[in-house]
Design a protein around this motif. Sequence first.
Motif, PDB file in Angstrom:
ATOM      1  N   LYS A  12       0.868  -1.185   0.000  1.00  0.00           N
ATOM      2  CA  LYS A  12       0.000   0.000   0.000  1.00  0.00           C
ATOM      3  C   LYS A  12       0.901   1.231   0.000  1.00  0.00           C
ATOM      4  O   LYS A  12       2.076   1.163   0.361  1.00  0.00           O
ATOM      5  CB  LYS A  12      -0.906   0.024   1.239  1.00  0.00           C
ATOM      6  CG  LYS A  12      -1.837  -1.156   1.340  1.00  0.00           C
ATOM      7  CD  LYS A  12      -2.880  -1.140   0.253  1.00  0.00           C
ATOM      8  CE  LYS A  12      -3.822  -2.314   0.382  1.00  0.00           C
ATOM      9  NZ  LYS A  12      -4.773  -2.402  -0.677  1.00  0.00           N
ATOM     10  N   THR A  16      -1.340   5.993   2.500  1.00  0.00           N
ATOM     11  CA  THR A  16      -2.404   5.150   3.063  1.00  0.00           C
ATOM     12  C   THR A  16      -2.018   4.653   4.447  1.00  0.00           C
ATOM     13  O   THR A  16      -2.822   4.697   5.386  1.00  0.00           O
ATOM     14  CB  THR A  16      -2.700   3.956   2.125  1.00  0.00           C
ATOM     15  OG1 THR A  16      -3.209   4.473   0.895  1.00  0.00           O
ATOM     16  CG2 THR A  16      -3.695   2.986   2.738  1.00  0.00           C
ATOM     17  N   SER A  19      -2.330   7.296   6.972  1.00  0.00           N
ATOM     18  CA  SER A  19      -3.749   7.508   7.278  1.00  0.00           C
ATOM     19  C   SER A  19      -4.222   6.453   8.274  1.00  0.00           C
ATOM     20  O   SER A  19      -4.923   6.774   9.246  1.00  0.00           O
ATOM     21  CB  SER A  19      -4.577   7.433   5.988  1.00  0.00           C
ATOM     22  OG  SER A  19      -5.950   7.495   6.270  1.00  0.00           O
TER      23      SER A  19
END
Length: 158
Positions: A12, A16, A19
């Motif tokens: 990923k 991301t 986050s």
Amino acid sequence: MTVSEFQSRCKKSVKTIHSWLRQGYLPGAVQDPATGEWDIPEHAREPYTGTRAKTARAICASMVQAANRRQHIVPALYHLDPSEFEGYIDALVDADLLCRRTVDGVTYYDATLKGQEYASLSGDKLKKLVGECLSTAVVAIVKGCTSAVLEAGLGKVI
């Protein structure tokens, strides 16, 4: 492990992963206040971030599917408070669909063999079977509590 190491493992973007860290989706991750760098537990799993379920059956079914995919689930993912989340987990454990495992202070949820079998079903079939399993578990718990009350002689008070 570092964010970069986790990123290469789960494929990923760093954005991301940051986050997920900010939202608390990676339990046990700690940020160094001096450097801002994150230390992610070695056993950390990619969190479940699928469509958020709204009904109890759908929540339970998605938890089983996530555990079967070896994805991590936390209360924030479902917008549940921790006690409500634990209620769902307890019911799934009692129904023998999930089991808990704690490593380095982080609790992970794994699908049991029964949970793996159920997770392979289509969405509606899975929701139906999970609902039936949970109903059976709840009935067993209630019967167990009722029996305990009666055996303890507390039935006269009720």
